[in-house]
Design a protein around this motif. Sequence first.
Motif, PDB file in Angstrom:
ATOM      1  N   GLY A   1     -20.159 -17.626 -18.050  1.00  0.00           N
ATOM      2  CA  GLY A   1     -20.138 -18.038 -16.654  1.00  0.00           C
ATOM      3  C   GLY A   1     -21.250 -17.440 -15.833  1.00  0.00           C
ATOM      4  O   GLY A   1     -21.302 -17.619 -14.614  1.00  0.00           O
ATOM      5  N   ASN A   2     -22.203 -16.737 -16.483  1.00  0.00           N
ATOM      6  CA  ASN A   2     -23.282 -16.065 -15.755  1.00  0.00           C
ATOM      7  C   ASN A   2     -24.628 -16.297 -16.436  1.00  0.00           C
ATOM      8  O   ASN A   2     -24.746 -16.150 -17.657  1.00  0.00           O
ATOM      9  CB  ASN A   2     -23.026 -14.551 -15.683  1.00  0.00           C
TER      10      ASN A   2
ATOM     11  N   LEU B   1     -21.232 -30.180 -16.670  1.00  0.00           N
ATOM     12  CA  LEU B   1     -21.388 -29.738 -15.287  1.00  0.00           C
ATOM     13  C   LEU B   1     -20.085 -29.861 -14.510  1.00  0.00           C
ATOM     14  O   LEU B   1     -19.791 -29.044 -13.637  1.00  0.00           O
ATOM     15  CB  LEU B   1     -22.504 -30.545 -14.608  1.00  0.00           C
TER      16      LEU B   1
ATOM     17  N   GLU C   1     -18.025 -26.823 -15.731  1.00  0.00           N
ATOM     18  CA  GLU C   1     -18.566 -25.522 -15.341  1.00  0.00           C
ATOM     19  C   GLU C   1     -18.812 -25.405 -13.839  1.00  0.00           C
ATOM     20  O   GLU C   1     -18.725 -24.316 -13.279  1.00  0.00           O
ATOM     21  CB  GLU C   1     -19.877 -25.253 -16.089  1.00  0.00           C
ATOM     22  N   ARG C   2     -19.178 -26.520 -13.188  1.00  0.00           N
ATOM     23  CA  ARG C   2     -19.493 -26.524 -11.758  1.00  0.00           C
ATOM     24  C   ARG C   2     -20.499 -25.409 -11.430  1.00  0.00           C
ATOM     25  O   ARG C   2     -20.285 -24.585 -10.523  1.00  0.00           O
ATOM     26  CB  ARG C   2     -18.225 -26.369 -10.927  1.00  0.00           C
ATOM     27  N   SER C   3     -21.601 -25.413 -12.199  1.00  0.00           N
ATOM     28  CA  SER C   3     -22.582 -24.341 -12.088  1.00  0.00           C
ATOM     29  C   SER C   3     -23.960 -24.904 -11.745  1.00  0.00           C
ATOM     30  O   SER C   3     -24.524 -25.712 -12.502  1.00  0.00           O
ATOM     31  CB  SER C   3     -22.664 -23.568 -13.415  1.00  0.00           C
ATOM     32  N   TRP C   4     -24.488 -24.489 -10.594  1.00  0.00           N
ATOM     33  CA  TRP C   4     -25.843 -24.892 -10.213  1.00  0.00           C
ATOM     34  C   TRP C   4     -26.894 -24.217 -11.088  1.00  0.00           C
ATOM     35  O   TRP C   4     -28.008 -24.716 -11.228  1.00  0.00           O
ATOM     36  CB  TRP C   4     -26.104 -24.564  -8.744  1.00  0.00           C
ATOM     37  N   THR C   5     -26.555 -23.066 -11.657  1.00  0.00           N
ATOM     38  CA  THR C   5     -27.533 -22.357 -12.479  1.00  0.00           C
ATOM     39  C   THR C   5     -27.929 -23.172 -13.705  1.00  0.00           C
ATOM     40  O   THR C   5     -29.083 -23.116 -14.149  1.00  0.00           O
ATOM     41  CB  THR C   5     -26.968 -20.998 -12.935  1.00  0.00           C
ATOM     42  N   LEU C   6     -27.000 -23.930 -14.258  1.00  0.00           N
ATOM     43  CA  LEU C   6     -27.334 -24.780 -15.403  1.00  0.00           C
ATOM     44  C   LEU C   6     -28.304 -25.884 -14.998  1.00  0.00           C
ATOM     45  O   LEU C   6     -29.198 -26.251 -15.772  1.00  0.00           O
ATOM     46  CB  LEU C   6     -26.057 -25.387 -15.998  1.00  0.00           C
TER      47      LEU C   6
ATOM     48  N   HIS D   1     -15.061 -15.806 -21.329  1.00  0.00           N
ATOM     49  CA  HIS D   1     -14.967 -16.892 -20.343  1.00  0.00           C
ATOM     50  C   HIS D   1     -14.095 -18.043 -20.822  1.00  0.00           C
ATOM     51  O   HIS D   1     -13.750 -18.914 -20.041  1.00  0.00           O
ATOM     52  CB  HIS D   1     -16.389 -17.390 -20.036  1.00  0.00           C
TER      53      HIS D   1
ATOM     54  N   CYS E   1     -24.774 -18.530 -20.813  1.00  0.00           N
ATOM     55  CA  CYS E   1     -24.315 -18.842 -19.464  1.00  0.00           C
ATOM     56  C   CYS E   1     -22.982 -19.590 -19.503  1.00  0.00           C
ATOM     57  O   CYS E   1     -22.062 -19.288 -18.737  1.00  0.00           O
ATOM     58  CB  CYS E   1     -25.374 -19.668 -18.735  1.00  0.00           C
ATOM     59  N   VAL E   2     -22.876 -20.560 -20.405  1.00  0.00           N
ATOM     60  CA  VAL E   2     -21.629 -21.323 -20.525  1.00  0.00           C
ATOM     61  C   VAL E   2     -20.504 -20.431 -21.050  1.00  0.00           C
ATOM     62  O   VAL E   2     -19.360 -20.518 -20.594  1.00  0.00           O
ATOM     63  CB  VAL E   2     -21.836 -22.544 -21.439  1.00  0.00           C
TER      64      VAL E   2
END
Length: 303
Positions: A183-184, A126, A129-134, A64, A179-180
Amino acid sequence: MPGTTGEGPNRSCTPPETQAAPAASGPQTARTRIRLLTFPREHGAWGILLVPLIVGAVAGAGSHGAALPLVFLTVGALALFCLRTPIESLAGSSVTRVQADSERRAVIAAIVAYSTVAEIALAILLWLERSWTLIILGAIVGGILLAQALLKKLGRAFRFPAQVIGSLGLTSTAAAAYCVATGNLNSTALILWVSNWLFAANQIHFVQLRIHAARATTREEKFGRGLPFLIGEGLLVLFVIAAWRLGFVSIFTTLAFAPVLARGLMWVISSRTAPLEVHRLGRSELAHAIAFGVLMILSFRLA
């Protein structure tokens, strides 16, 4: 490691958080108290936080290109970890509590500093990454740490469950780092989290066993004190084997637990009854944590 202190046969081997600060005076003591009020004392907890973070980051590396986000994740995690100590000192839920205006000012300054660093680091993370999962993962971890705080307020009888629950929150860095890095937030991230938590729980249980069995002088006494620990190790073996047979983890992942499981079993059944050497125990548990981290990384790379 968590909950180990004291040295020599006549010293009480109690966790650091159960011992009051020395009742001395002077600038050196003032500085020591400020450090106790504002900086984490649980040396083993640093390993429980950082080893899973490194494992998750390395296990997911190369897919990633997330070196910079991982830096901000690390900074944010460390700041939040440090933030707990001054908050507990100010709230009076820690043994070392604020007693003077100068200490209160120092604690409030530490809270502001840690909070600011955490907010900036996580905001940048955030944004990158722009990730709601985090955000969801962070909310879950916040609930876990709140549950730990509530357990600690119930008294010393709940100290061990609180430590195990707290380690569940600390080892979430494995899932967050993976995750970082990838990306998952997928099943692999959760497996890394659970694996590191089970290892940390075993370490906490073993250290508590060594403390409470410090005066055991015979194999029978050691076995009697260590029976609940052996039952826990047996359940851990069954869980890991079941996870392997069901295809959740590889055989290499199960082998990563072998050294620490053998360590606990051999201590309980051994006839050797040498006095507890806290620093030696700490070094040994640190070595086991590093070995487990390396074996976990290799297991996921080989799988």
